[in-house]
Design a protein around this motif. Structure first.
Motif, short mmCIF file in Angstrom:
data_model
loop_
_atom_site.label_atom_id
_atom_site.label_comp_id
_atom_site.label_asym_id
_atom_site.label_seq_id
_atom_site.Cartn_x
_atom_site.Cartn_y
_atom_site.Cartn_z
N LEU A 3 -1.49 8.64 17.99
CA LEU A 3 -1.86 8.54 16.58
C LEU A 3 -1.82 7.09 16.12
O LEU A 3 -0.96 6.31 16.52
CB LEU A 3 -0.89 9.37 15.73
CG LEU A 3 -0.95 10.89 15.89
CD1 LEU A 3 0.18 11.54 15.10
CD2 LEU A 3 -2.30 11.43 15.42
N ARG A 4 -2.75 6.75 15.27
CA ARG A 4 -2.78 5.40 14.68
C ARG A 4 -1.93 5.42 13.42
O ARG A 4 -2.25 6.08 12.44
CB ARG A 4 -4.22 5.00 14.36
CG ARG A 4 -4.33 3.65 13.65
CD ARG A 4 -5.79 3.31 13.40
NE ARG A 4 -5.91 2.14 12.55
CZ ARG A 4 -5.99 2.20 11.21
NH1 ARG A 4 -5.96 3.39 10.61
NH2 ARG A 4 -6.12 1.11 10.49
N LEU A 5 -0.80 4.71 13.46
CA LEU A 5 0.13 4.67 12.33
C LEU A 5 0.06 3.33 11.62
O LEU A 5 -0.10 2.28 12.28
CB LEU A 5 1.56 4.93 12.80
CG LEU A 5 1.86 6.31 13.37
CD1 LEU A 5 3.28 6.36 13.90
CD2 LEU A 5 1.65 7.39 12.32
N PRO A 6 0.20 3.31 10.32
CA PRO A 6 0.30 2.04 9.59
C PRO A 6 1.65 1.39 9.85
O PRO A 6 2.55 2.03 10.40
CB PRO A 6 0.16 2.47 8.12
CG PRO A 6 0.62 3.88 8.10
CD PRO A 6 0.24 4.46 9.43
N PRO A 7 1.83 0.13 9.45
CA PRO A 7 3.13 -0.53 9.66
C PRO A 7 4.26 0.24 8.96
O PRO A 7 4.23 0.44 7.74
CB PRO A 7 2.92 -1.92 9.03
CG PRO A 7 1.45 -2.11 8.97
CD PRO A 7 0.85 -0.75 8.79
N LEU A 8 5.25 0.66 9.74
CA LEU A 8 6.32 1.48 9.18
C LEU A 8 7.16 0.75 8.11
O LEU A 8 7.54 1.36 7.11
CB LEU A 8 7.21 2.00 10.30
CG LEU A 8 6.51 2.98 11.27
CD1 LEU A 8 7.50 3.47 12.32
CD2 LEU A 8 5.92 4.16 10.52
N PRO A 9 7.48 -0.56 8.29
CA PRO A 9 8.22 -1.24 7.21
C PRO A 9 7.45 -1.24 5.90
O PRO A 9 8.05 -1.12 4.82
CB PRO A 9 8.40 -2.66 7.76
CG PRO A 9 8.33 -2.51 9.24
CD PRO A 9 7.34 -1.43 9.48
N ALA A 10 6.13 -1.36 5.98
CA ALA A 10 5.33 -1.35 4.76
C ALA A 10 5.37 0.02 4.09
O ALA A 10 5.33 0.12 2.85
CB ALA A 10 3.89 -1.74 5.08
N LEU A 11 5.47 1.07 4.87
CA LEU A 11 5.57 2.41 4.30
C LEU A 11 6.86 2.57 3.51
O LEU A 11 6.89 3.23 2.46
CB LEU A 11 5.51 3.47 5.40
CG LEU A 11 4.16 3.65 6.11
CD1 LEU A 11 4.27 4.72 7.18
CD2 LEU A 11 3.06 4.00 5.12
N ARG A 12 7.93 1.97 3.99
CA ARG A 12 9.22 2.03 3.26
C ARG A 12 9.09 1.30 1.93
O ARG A 12 9.61 1.76 0.90
CB ARG A 12 10.32 1.39 4.12
CG ARG A 12 11.71 1.54 3.50
CD ARG A 12 12.13 3.00 3.50
NE ARG A 12 13.45 3.17 2.90
CZ ARG A 12 13.67 3.42 1.62
NH1 ARG A 12 12.65 3.52 0.78
NH2 ARG A 12 14.89 3.58 1.17
#
Length: 295
Positions: A3-12
């Motif tokens: 799966l292509r995920l966005p940057p996890l720190p940015a999601l936080r």
């Protein structure tokens, strides 16, 4: 294919800003700068190819796309937090994290904690008195003690304390308010306001038939602790909540003005994070805290 995920720190960053509707508040909660939050979310918007927030002079609001996306991101982060809490690492030290207003923590919770520590000596207790909004379970808290008229949201709420409101001041200041007939003249008093509570002098004066007294002037502070200290120094009269003020009344630092005591329309509630029933120490802490409140 992964799966292509966005940057996890940015999601936080996005989750906190979306929940709080503020880059500044999100930055304070996550211990970063508002600029870091703003840049992180701009990068997320660019990576996703959508606009998540409407940035207006009057404040921040989610776009329709952003509001929909926030639902999925919040749920995903909650699942990660819950899954982490349920990892079977029994060698790791256990802790109980409680969010609580500072005056209640100092005057009611902390003096009682020794009793629980005797029963669960290997469980660490973390008490956080910051006023930031607690997101369960993302922020890692197991419980929060909050003042409210009634339960809010779908979490588990248990009423702890339902106190009474009463005007108090120092003994010397009380004497200065006595008129020639030997009665307390509240019109002479400087009113001390606690700005972080919803129930204050205006509603109390109206209920007690003192509508002619100006409830807007006086001294304003942001915690009951400061208000009690100001009153003990002779700076005015504070509308105190029992049992928070009981220690000062017992020591004689403050005395009741004798101008009426009314039940508070708000109460302190214990709010539990989802999944607390799975741990024996959390179940024990909840039972112990409710028993302390009712003893």
């Amino acid at each position: 294919m992964p799966l292509r995920l966005p940057p996890l720190p940015a999601l936080r960053l996005f989750e906190a800003a979306g929940r709080l509707r503020s880059f500044k508040l999100a930055a304070a909660e996550l211990n970063v700068t508002p600029s870091a939050v703003s840049h992180g979310i701009v990068g997320l918007e660019q990576a996703l190819g959508v606009t998540l927030f409407e940035r207006k002079p009057r404040g921040l609001s989610l776009t329709h796309v952003g509001a929909d996306y926030l639902t999925y991101v919040s749920e995903a982060l909650s699942l990660i937090a819950v899954g982490t809490q349920r990892l079977p690492d029994r060698s790791a030290p256990r802790s109980i994290a409680v969010s609580c207003a500072p005056t209640l923590a100092q005057r009611w919770l902390l003096p009682r904690l020794a009793g629980f520590r005797e029963r669960w000596p290997k469980t660490a207790i973390v008490v956080d008195t910051s006023r930031r909004h607690v997101g369960f379970p993302i922020d890692g808290f197991d419980f929060a003690i909050r003042m409210s008229r009634a339960p809010v949201g779908g979490l588990a709420w248990v009423k702890l304390l339902h106190g009474a409101l009463m005007p108090v001041c120092s003994p010397v200041y009380r004497a200065s308010l006595v008129d020639r007939r030997g009665k307390i003249d509240l019109r002479r008093a400087t009113l001390i306001h606690v700005t972080t509570v919803s129930e204050g002098w205006q509603s109390w004066l109206k209920a007690e038939g003192h509508g002619e007294i100006d409830a807007e002037g006086g001294l304003r502070v942001d915690t009951f602790e400061l208000a009690f200290e100001a009153a003990s120094l002779g700076l005015g009269v504070v509308l105190a909540m029992r049992p928070l003020v009981d220690r000062d009344l017992g020591a004689g630092r403050l005395v009741a003005l004798g101008a009426g005591t009314r039940p508070s329309p708000t109460a302190y509630w214990l709010v539990s994070a989802p999944g607390t029933e799975r741990r024996a120490d959390l179940r024990a802490f909840k039972r112990w805290l409710v028993a302390e409140a009712r003893s």
